[in-house]
Design an enzyme around this catalytic site. Structure first.
Site, short mmCIF file in Angstrom:
data_model
loop_
_atom_site.label_atom_id
_atom_site.label_comp_id
_atom_site.label_asym_id
_atom_site.label_seq_id
_atom_site.Cartn_x
_atom_site.Cartn_y
_atom_site.Cartn_z
N ASP A 1 87.45 35.49 56.58
CA ASP A 1 87.50 36.84 56.02
C ASP A 1 86.93 37.77 57.08
O ASP A 1 85.72 37.90 57.23
CB ASP A 1 86.68 36.90 54.74
CG ASP A 1 86.69 38.29 54.11
OD1 ASP A 1 87.70 39.01 54.26
OD2 ASP A 1 85.68 38.66 53.47
N GLU B 1 92.84 36.86 56.14
CA GLU B 1 93.31 37.88 55.20
C GLU B 1 94.05 39.00 55.92
O GLU B 1 93.63 39.46 56.98
CB GLU B 1 92.12 38.47 54.43
CG GLU B 1 92.53 39.44 53.34
CD GLU B 1 91.36 39.94 52.52
OE1 GLU B 1 91.45 41.08 52.03
OE2 GLU B 1 90.37 39.20 52.35
N ASP C 1 81.25 37.17 51.30
CA ASP C 1 82.12 36.97 52.45
C ASP C 1 82.58 35.51 52.55
O ASP C 1 83.74 35.23 52.82
CB ASP C 1 81.42 37.40 53.74
CG ASP C 1 81.13 38.89 53.76
OD1 ASP C 1 82.09 39.67 53.64
OD2 ASP C 1 79.94 39.27 53.87
#
Length: 193
Positions: free
Chosen positions: A7, A66, A138
């Site tokens: 991420d 992502e 996260d």
């Protein structure tokens, strides 16, 4: 298959590693890379080196990152895009194939709702991986990306098994590619276009 989820962020980048064998998911590691304040090039260098190290240690088969869309603040979007570039470059430099999913795909896969909150993501990731507690936000997103890819791979495997029986594109018994399978569905054991 070992999957490394990332991420990306310019201040904090989450990572998570899982093993996926069929429907079984096994937690391996997770955490957050904190990027110290400084010039943008120095921060990107730190991010690149840190993600490279995580990738080496994880010994994953694939990495998942992502996809970021435009936020309210264009400057933030540009900075995040540069962080994503450093992350993807680090992963590719370690020889990993990189797969990308949107936040909507991630949340729908994990929580079942595309506008799920951070706390809902943390709770579901902890449940899916049978963790003793909730991972940080996260790390939860990174683990969620890895889980999302594991789910997608299982679905693709089912479709590929059905493909040789199909009359819609695999008439000669060949296996269809992911691009050919996009938009198709299985009905009654047959692949439909």
């Amino acid at each position: 298959m070992r999957i490394l989820g990332i991420d990306p962020g310019l201040n904090t980048t989450g990572y998570g590693v899982i093993d996926a064998q069929g429907q079984r998911l096994g937690y391996q590691a997770s955490g957050a890379i904190r990027i110290p304040k400084g010039t943008l090039p120095a921060r990107l260098k730190t991010l690149f080196e840190s993600v490279s190290q995580v990738a080496r240690e994880a010994q994953a088969d694939v990495a998942v990152v992502e996809i970021v869309f435009v936020n309210v603040n264009p400057q933030s979007t540009l900075l995040l895009g540069q962080a994503r570039g450093a992350v993807i470059s680090a992963l590719v430099s370690q020889g990993l194939p990189v797969v990308e999913y949107t936040a909507l795909q991630l949340k729908k896969s994990i929580v079942g709702y595309g506008r799920a909150s951070k706390s809902q993501m943390q709770e579901m990731v902890a449940r899916l991986l049978a963790l003793p507690g909730q991972p940080g936000a996260d790390a939860a997103d990174a683990l969620g990306l890895a889980i999302c890819h594991a789910h997608a791979q299982r679905g693709l495997a089912v479709l590929q098994q059905a493909a040789p029986q199909s009359t819609a594109g695999a008439g000669n018994g060949r296996t269809l590619s992911a691009a050919q399978l996009r938009g198709m569905r299985v009905r009654g054991g047959r692949l439909m276009g």
